[in-house]
Scaffold this active site. Structure first.
Site, mmCIF file in Angstrom:
data_model
loop_
_atom_site.group_PDB
_atom_site.id
_atom_site.type_symbol
_atom_site.label_atom_id
_atom_site.label_comp_id
_atom_site.label_asym_id
_atom_site.label_seq_id
_atom_site.Cartn_x
_atom_site.Cartn_y
_atom_site.Cartn_z
ATOM 1 N N ASN A 45 0.827 -1.211 0.000
ATOM 2 C CA ASN A 45 0.000 0.000 0.000
ATOM 3 C C ASN A 45 0.859 1.257 0.000
ATOM 4 O O ASN A 45 0.586 2.223 -0.725
ATOM 5 C CB ASN A 45 -0.902 0.022 1.240
ATOM 6 C CG ASN A 45 -2.051 -0.952 1.168
ATOM 7 O OD1 ASN A 45 -2.341 -1.518 0.120
ATOM 8 N ND2 ASN A 45 -2.725 -1.157 2.279
ATOM 9 N N ARG A 358 -11.168 -4.167 -14.006
ATOM 10 C CA ARG A 358 -9.917 -4.875 -13.688
ATOM 11 C C ARG A 358 -10.137 -6.343 -14.002
ATOM 12 O O ARG A 358 -10.945 -7.000 -13.352
ATOM 13 C CB ARG A 358 -9.516 -4.690 -12.219
ATOM 14 C CG ARG A 358 -9.192 -3.250 -11.844
ATOM 15 C CD ARG A 358 -8.548 -3.172 -10.466
ATOM 16 N NE ARG A 358 -8.437 -1.803 -10.006
ATOM 17 C CZ ARG A 358 -7.452 -0.967 -10.334
ATOM 18 N NH1 ARG A 358 -6.498 -1.380 -11.137
ATOM 19 N NH2 ARG A 358 -7.425 0.263 -9.861
ATOM 20 N N ARG A 388 -5.801 2.059 -12.979
ATOM 21 C CA ARG A 388 -4.374 2.202 -12.667
ATOM 22 C C ARG A 388 -3.704 0.875 -12.330
ATOM 23 O O ARG A 388 -4.202 0.092 -11.545
ATOM 24 C CB ARG A 388 -4.186 3.183 -11.504
ATOM 25 C CG ARG A 388 -2.726 3.511 -11.232
ATOM 26 C CD ARG A 388 -2.568 4.428 -10.054
ATOM 27 N NE ARG A 388 -2.989 5.785 -10.352
ATOM 28 C CZ ARG A 388 -3.967 6.417 -9.714
ATOM 29 N NH1 ARG A 388 -4.633 5.813 -8.765
ATOM 30 N NH2 ARG A 388 -4.274 7.658 -10.034
ATOM 31 N N HIS A 418 -16.420 3.161 -14.104
ATOM 32 C CA HIS A 418 -16.125 2.380 -12.913
ATOM 33 C C HIS A 418 -17.246 1.394 -12.584
ATOM 34 O O HIS A 418 -17.134 0.599 -11.661
ATOM 35 C CB HIS A 418 -15.897 3.342 -11.737
ATOM 36 C CG HIS A 418 -15.332 2.710 -10.514
ATOM 37 N ND1 HIS A 418 -16.026 2.627 -9.316
ATOM 38 C CD2 HIS A 418 -14.126 2.122 -10.279
ATOM 39 C CE1 HIS A 418 -15.280 2.038 -8.412
ATOM 40 N NE2 HIS A 418 -14.127 1.711 -8.959
ATOM 41 N N TYR A 451 -12.015 -9.992 -1.743
ATOM 42 C CA TYR A 451 -12.744 -8.738 -1.536
ATOM 43 C C TYR A 451 -14.179 -9.054 -1.134
ATOM 44 O O TYR A 451 -14.814 -9.933 -1.727
ATOM 45 C CB TYR A 451 -12.797 -7.900 -2.815
ATOM 46 C CG TYR A 451 -11.495 -7.289 -3.266
ATOM 47 C CD1 TYR A 451 -10.283 -7.603 -2.663
ATOM 48 C CD2 TYR A 451 -11.468 -6.384 -4.324
ATOM 49 C CE1 TYR A 451 -9.097 -7.041 -3.091
ATOM 50 C CE2 TYR A 451 -10.288 -5.816 -4.759
ATOM 51 C CZ TYR A 451 -9.106 -6.142 -4.140
ATOM 52 O OH TYR A 451 -7.927 -5.586 -4.568
ATOM 53 N N HIS A 575 -15.095 -4.089 0.540
ATOM 54 C CA HIS A 575 -15.123 -3.407 -0.748
ATOM 55 C C HIS A 575 -16.533 -3.033 -1.212
ATOM 56 O O HIS A 575 -16.706 -2.218 -2.101
ATOM 57 C CB HIS A 575 -14.451 -4.303 -1.803
ATOM 58 C CG HIS A 575 -14.148 -3.634 -3.093
ATOM 59 N ND1 HIS A 575 -14.853 -3.887 -4.256
ATOM 60 C CD2 HIS A 575 -13.208 -2.717 -3.425
ATOM 61 C CE1 HIS A 575 -14.354 -3.174 -5.239
ATOM 62 N NE2 HIS A 575 -13.353 -2.450 -4.765
#
Length: 664
Positions: A45, A358, A388, A418, A451, A575
């Site tokens: 992180n 992703r 990213r 998103h 997640y 998440h």
């Protein structure tokens, strides 16, 4: 405009989140190898934080003052505070690793050795290991000039008597940890760094010190609103290798003379330097070996099958009968893959439309879409190439999908997509029927195991008709949606959430029951925070579950005294996003992909849907209640974000364990 008493800085709040991760490494209720894993997460992180957020702050410093003040009032002051906080956390990290983890390993019969502690047999093993595994790919770089250190690469450096620096790059493809011959009935492990140091000390009679550079990882695509964005991203990716230095992590034992030389040759200053321990890149602890036969990790919580779905031979029949909720990682991701596989092979399916943010490296989702395209389905895939650190993989899959007949559209300039949505159109009884899947998590089988996310499968026309509109936007058929049920960023989300808060304020002022519950990853948007403050002052009871960034300052009289914020960091990464409004006894609940950050509300295409099925509403509320009452892994987020645990009950009482039990 909110002042600093009203608004906790987002970057400092993120560091407080990473502190919660570090707390998990200190938590002796966690198994030893899970504590080691949390050290790896903390390190990973922090690497990304310096590559991205610190890079942004440095770029802001270069802007004209009026624009700079709109973004960050005092970037230099913020960088100094970041360095101060990171230094404290690095010291805590070192304390945990050397005074807690290493002794705990020894108690389990595992010694982590430096080369100075090798016995004769281990020295011989180390020499052979170097010659067979390291030397063939190892390079020594003598330099009197300014060297170039690769982003996130590990180096050992020493200064010769004539002032020359000797650099040795540690091969990133080599195992970071090596199991040595045992000694004194103890298993022995060493860093590969130590095998190198032993060899170098033998040759050069010099000590070597670790250094790692983090570089700016933003792509900074010029003129994003013109030209081919996909080509620009492809061309910009190599820039990550040579970006500006944002952090130099050096061995705290590095001599002052060598430190001064590093300042000179790397063109860095004291602000750039973070002094750590002897070793860097602790994200490699993900691969720390367990040479014993003991289970030193969490007991498995294998993903559960969805019993209600298992009763049906067809996913379409199951969804037609009733809306279906999936809770990951507690439940298996298999139903999502089954739905896609069935759709790809069903002669009655005409269209499949999906957004991919992703994608896993070996994506079963993408393979099902390829199969569908080969079978003659109209397959539309929107791929977000600006996700990213996943840009390259997403572009790879986009090309493969295109080559196999799918209609692929890539990122829009100036905005990210998103949303995590799927639309399927099927002919039933001579008429088209639509099916939808809306999730808080990516279409990624790998992350679905770690997640916590929610996914809703539905054939409700109130949902599928508006879902179709979102894809019409992505395909360029319409510009603005006409939604009655959905909240869609950047079009209606902010306005609708504000209206929902206003209803709670009105009810509270009228003496009616009024409350708001939000489960988010991050809360940063100043306007929404101001609305929550307004609601608190009106008497609305507000409970917030915020995993990461929280810029709202709770518990302040005449501002936020009716707001309670907690944060859960546990074995699974929280998440999912849920939004609940009391609505005078007729509770409204929404599920979606958007945090309350300015980027999610104004600069991304996000989809938030109402929960219309009563049973699903009740199940999600049950999950929320378990988390709101967590007494194991929940921390109180107070005005100073001190991260005190709510309580410290037994692990089996954690909300994540309780949720798993409710789904058995």
């Amino acid at each position: 405009m909110l002042n600093k008493k009203d608004y906790y800085n987002r970057d400092l709040s993120w560091l407080r989140f990473n502190h919660r991760v570090l707390q998990e490494a200190t938590d002796q209720r966690n198994p030893l190898y899970e504590r080691i894993k949390f050290l790896a997460i903390f390190s990973s992180n922090l690497d990304e934080f310096f590559k991205v957020r610190v890079s942004d702050i440095r770029k802001i410093k270069q802007l004209d003052k009026p624009l700079r003040k709109r973004l960050i009032t005092k970037p230099n002051k913020l960088l100094r505070e970041i360095k101060k906080q990171v230094d404290l956390q690095q010291k805590e990290f070192g304390r945990v690793f050397f005074t807690e983890i290493i002794p705990a390993l020894q108690n389990e019969g595992i010694n982590l050795l430096s080369y100075k502690a090798f016995n004769e047999e281990q020295q011989a093993f180390s020499k052979t290991y170097y010659e067979e595994h390291i030397q063939p790919s190892q390079s020594l770089n003598f330099s009197k000039n300014k060297p170039f250190l690769e982003n996130e690469a590990l180096y050992l450096v020493s200064q010769m008597e004539d002032g020359m620096l000797l650099w040795v790059k540690i091969n990133k493809n080599s195992p970071r940890f090596v199991v040595l011959p045992s000694a004194n009935n103890k298993h022995c492990i060493t860093f590969v760094d130590d095998i190198l140091k032993q060899h170098l000390k033998t040759i050069y009679k010099q000590d070597f010190y670790s250094i790692k550079i983090s570089r700016d990882a933003e792509l900074y695509i010029d003129n994003e609103y013109s030209g081919n964005l996909l080509d620009k991203i492809k061309n910009a990716l190599p820039n990550r290798v040579s970006g500006q230095v944002t952090r130099a992590l050096i061995d705290g034992l590095t001599p002052n003379k060598l430190q001064l030389k590093l300042h000179e040759v790397l063109d860095i200053n004291e602000t750039d330097i973070i002094k750590g321990g002897t070793y860097h890149s602790f994200k490699d602890l993900f691969s720390f070996p367990n040479p014993t036969s003991k289970n030193l990790s969490f007991l498995e919580l294998p993903p559960l099958s969805n019993k209600a779905l298992d009763e049906y031979s067809s996913m379409f029949k199951a969804i037609t009968a009733k809306d279906r909720l999936l809770c990951f990682p507690y439940q298996s991701y298999r139903p999502v893959l089954q739905l896609l596989d069935e759709a790809s092979n069903d002669a009655n399916v005409l269209k499949i439309k999906i957004t991919l943010y992703r994608i896993s490296n070996d994506s079963q989702v993408a393979k099902a879409l390829i199969n569908a395209a080969k079978n003659g389905k109209d397959v539309f895939v929107f791929i977000e190439t600006k996700a990213r650190f996943d840009e390259e993989n997403n572009i790879k899959w986009g090309k493969i999908l295109e080559e196999n007949g799918a209609n692929v559209i890539y990122s829009y300039p100036g905005i990210k997509v998103h949303s995590k949505i799927l639309y399927i159109e099927r002919i039933e009884e001579n008429a088209p029927r639509a099916y939808g899947y809306i999730s808080t998590g990516n279409f990624n089988e790998k992350t679905s195991r770690i997640y916590t996310d929610f996914g809703l499968m539905t054939a409700n026309p109130k949902i599928t008709e508006e879902l179709s509109q979102v894809f019409q936007i992505l395909e360029g058929q319409i510009i603005i949606p006409k939604s009655k049920q959905f909240l869609i960023s950047p079009f209606t989300t902010r306005r609708h959430f504000k209206a929902l808060i206003d209803i709670e304020i009105k009810n509270a002022l009228a003496g009616k029951t009024a409350y708001i519950i939000l489960k988010l990853n991050s809360l940063q948007d100043a306007k929404m925070i101001k609305q929550l403050y307004k609601a608190s002052c009106a008497g609305v009871k507000i409970r917030l579950l915020i995993r990461g960034i929280c810029c709202l300052v709770p518990g302040i009289k005449n501002q936020s005294e009716n707001i309670i914020v907690t944060s859960i960091v546990d074995r699974f990464l929280e998440h999912g996003r849920l939004y609940v409004f009391g609505n005078n006894g007729k509770e409204k609940m929404f599920l979606g992909s958007a945090d309350w950050m300015t980027r999610n509300l104004d600069h991304r295409i996000e989809v938030i849907i109402p929960i219309l099925d009563r049973d699903i509403h009740l199940k999600l509320k049950e999950v929320l209640e378990l988390q709101l009452n967590d007494t194991v892994k929940s921390r109180v987020i107070d005005a100073n974000q001190t991260n005190n645990y709510v309580a410290k009950d037994d692990l089996s009482a954690s909300s994540q364990h309780q949720i798993y039990k409710t789904l058995l």
